[in-house]
Design a protein around this motif. Structure first.
Motif, PDB file in Angstrom:
ATOM      1  N   ASN A  43      -5.299  11.282   1.289  1.00 22.43           N
ATOM      2  CA  ASN A  43      -5.202  10.319   0.282  1.00 22.43           C
ATOM      3  C   ASN A  43      -4.697   9.084   0.766  1.00 22.43           C
ATOM      4  N   ILE A  44      -4.133   9.065   1.864  1.00 20.33           N
ATOM      5  CA  ILE A  44      -3.661   8.027   2.435  1.00 20.33           C
ATOM      6  C   ILE A  44      -4.491   6.677   2.554  1.00 20.33           C
ATOM      7  N   ASP A  45      -4.291   5.469   2.283  1.00 18.97           N
ATOM      8  CA  ASP A  45      -5.077   4.456   1.835  1.00 18.97           C
ATOM      9  C   ASP A  45      -5.604   4.058   3.213  1.00 18.97           C
ATOM     10  N   PRO A  46      -7.155   4.104   3.568  1.00 18.29           N
ATOM     11  CA  PRO A  46      -7.923   3.533   4.536  1.00 18.29           C
ATOM     12  C   PRO A  46      -7.429   2.130   4.977  1.00 18.29           C
ATOM     13  N   ALA A  47      -6.918   1.357   4.156  1.00 18.36           N
ATOM     14  CA  ALA A  47      -6.586  -0.178   4.408  1.00 18.36           C
ATOM     15  C   ALA A  47      -5.024  -0.141   5.267  1.00 18.36           C
ATOM     16  N   LEU A  48      -4.121   0.782   5.073  1.00 13.05           N
ATOM     17  CA  LEU A  48      -3.079   1.131   5.764  1.00 13.05           C
ATOM     18  C   LEU A  48      -3.286   1.558   7.108  1.00 13.05           C
ATOM     19  N   ALA A  49      -4.165   2.609   7.287  1.00 13.30           N
ATOM     20  CA  ALA A  49      -4.681   2.902   8.727  1.00 13.30           C
ATOM     21  C   ALA A  49      -4.952   1.730   9.286  1.00 13.30           C
ATOM     22  N   GLY A  50      -5.873   0.968   8.693  1.00 13.57           N
ATOM     23  CA  GLY A  50      -6.519  -0.475   9.521  1.00 13.57           C
ATOM     24  C   GLY A  50      -5.379  -1.158   9.869  1.00 13.57           C
TER      25      GLY A  50
ATOM     26  N   VAL B 166       3.579  -0.798  15.110  1.00 12.17           N
ATOM     27  CA  VAL B 166       3.714   0.211  14.270  1.00 12.17           C
ATOM     28  C   VAL B 166       3.915   1.474  14.872  1.00 12.17           C
ATOM     29  N   SER B 167       5.393   1.927  14.606  1.00 12.19           N
ATOM     30  CA  SER B 167       5.532   3.362  15.515  1.00 12.19           C
ATOM     31  C   SER B 167       4.936   4.391  14.163  1.00 12.19           C
ATOM     32  N   PHE B 168       5.020   5.620  15.015  1.00 14.02           N
ATOM     33  CA  PHE B 168       4.494   6.777  14.075  1.00 14.02           C
ATOM     34  C   PHE B 168       5.438   6.831  12.757  1.00 14.02           C
ATOM     35  N   GLN B 169       6.829   6.599  13.179  1.00 13.49           N
ATOM     36  CA  GLN B 169       7.612   6.912  12.101  1.00 13.49           C
ATOM     37  C   GLN B 169       7.582   5.599  11.015  1.00 13.49           C
ATOM     38  N   GLU B 170       7.325   4.657  11.493  1.00 13.83           N
ATOM     39  CA  GLU B 170       7.061   3.498  10.505  1.00 13.83           C
ATOM     40  C   GLU B 170       5.957   3.715   9.675  1.00 13.83           C
ATOM     41  N   PHE B 171       4.886   4.123  10.469  1.00 19.83           N
ATOM     42  CA  PHE B 171       3.782   4.437   9.548  1.00 19.83           C
ATOM     43  C   PHE B 171       3.859   5.420   8.497  1.00 19.83           C
ATOM     44  N   HIS B 172       4.451   6.287   9.017  1.00 18.69           N
ATOM     45  CA  HIS B 172       4.858   7.687   7.917  1.00 18.69           C
ATOM     46  C   HIS B 172       5.690   7.097   6.643  1.00 18.69           C
ATOM     47  N   MET B 173       6.567   6.084   7.012  1.00 14.58           N
ATOM     48  CA  MET B 173       7.389   5.739   6.055  1.00 14.58           C
ATOM     49  C   MET B 173       6.454   4.784   5.178  1.00 14.58           C
ATOM     50  N   LEU B 174       5.585   3.948   5.786  1.00 16.64           N
ATOM     51  CA  LEU B 174       4.600   3.250   4.979  1.00 16.64           C
ATOM     52  C   LEU B 174       3.824   3.985   3.959  1.00 16.64           C
ATOM     53  N   THR B 175       3.389   5.266   4.427  1.00 17.98           N
ATOM     54  CA  THR B 175       2.416   6.102   3.487  1.00 17.98           C
ATOM     55  C   THR B 175       3.112   6.338   2.325  1.00 17.98           C
ATOM     56  N   THR B 176       4.766   6.227   2.297  1.00 20.96           N
ATOM     57  CA  THR B 176       5.287   6.843   1.133  1.00 20.96           C
ATOM     58  C   THR B 176       5.720   5.608   0.189  1.00 20.96           C
ATOM     59  N   VAL B 177       5.495   4.274   0.501  1.00 25.17           N
ATOM     60  CA  VAL B 177       5.594   3.172  -0.133  1.00 25.17           C
ATOM     61  C   VAL B 177       4.858   3.060  -1.391  1.00 25.17           C
ATOM     62  N   VAL B 178       5.302   3.017  -2.423  1.00 26.54           N
ATOM     63  CA  VAL B 178       4.605   2.697  -3.817  1.00 26.54           C
ATOM     64  C   VAL B 178       4.419   1.186  -4.108  1.00 26.54           C
ATOM     65  N   ASN B 179       3.229   0.898  -4.171  1.00 23.92           N
ATOM     66  CA  ASN B 179       3.023  -0.365  -4.720  1.00 23.92           C
ATOM     67  C   ASN B 179       2.468  -0.410  -6.114  1.00 23.92           C
ATOM     68  N   ARG B 180       3.377  -0.464  -7.136  1.00 22.28           N
ATOM     69  CA  ARG B 180       3.341  -0.236  -8.554  1.00 22.28           C
ATOM     70  C   ARG B 180       2.333  -1.436  -9.049  1.00 22.28           C
ATOM     71  N   GLY B 181       1.064  -1.226  -8.957  1.00 28.30           N
ATOM     72  CA  GLY B 181       0.078  -2.022  -9.743  1.00 28.30           C
ATOM     73  C   GLY B 181      -0.091  -3.334  -8.774  1.00 28.30           C
ATOM     74  N   ALA B 182       0.477  -3.645  -7.861  1.00 30.14           N
ATOM     75  CA  ALA B 182       0.475  -4.691  -6.921  1.00 30.14           C
ATOM     76  C   ALA B 182      -0.388  -4.237  -5.841  1.00 30.14           C
ATOM     77  N   ARG B 183      -1.011  -5.496  -5.509  1.00 29.09           N
ATOM     78  CA  ARG B 183      -1.910  -5.170  -4.320  1.00 29.09           C
ATOM     79  C   ARG B 183      -1.131  -4.875  -2.899  1.00 29.09           C
TER      80      ARG B 183
END
Length: 124
Positions: A76-83, A91-108
């Motif tokens: 379910n990870i956003d393809p745009a994030l992977a891009g 972007v390190s693996f650890q940073e990427f992993h943390m980015l996958t948990t960021v919630v963008n409440r209704g915002a782009r």
């Protein structure tokens, strides 16, 4: 076909080698149709064995291999994030992993801003 982060990442690794689907599948000892379905998002969550074979064949960096494993387990990870991470190798693996948990409440999603916040947090 549905787009997937795993499919985009896998296709990027294959294209980095300038390999065809068939060549990648042959080197990994995986059916080429299955590799195609992974790349297009028609199939998600491949087994660890398949991911291991693809990593062995494609010989990505440690970072790229870790991200590929993460994407295989979390469809379910956003393809745009992977891009975003593919075009930004800092972007390190650890940073990427943390980015996958960021919630963008209704915002782009603004991955660059989120990454800056994560990096700031990690320095503190």
């Amino acid at each position: 076909m549905p787009e997937s982060a795993l499919g985009n990442w896998l296709k990027g690794l294959r294209e980095d080698r300038d390999w065809s689907l068939r060549e990648t599948a042959q080197r990994a000892d995986v059916d080429h149709a299955y590799v195609y379905r992974l790349e297009t998002g028609a199939k998600e969550s491949p087994s660890g064995e398949v991911i291991d074979k693809l990593i062995k064949a494609l010989t990505p960096s440690a970072r790229d291999a870790e991200i590929l494993r993460l994407l295989a387990g979390q469809p379910n990870i956003d393809p745009a994030l992977a891009g975003f991470a593919r075009i930004n190798p800092t972007v390190s693996f650890q940073e990427f992993h943390m980015l996958t948990t960021v919630v963008n409440r209704g915002a782009r999603p603004d991955y660059a801003t989120s990454l800056a916040r994560i990096r700031k947090f990690m320095l503190e």
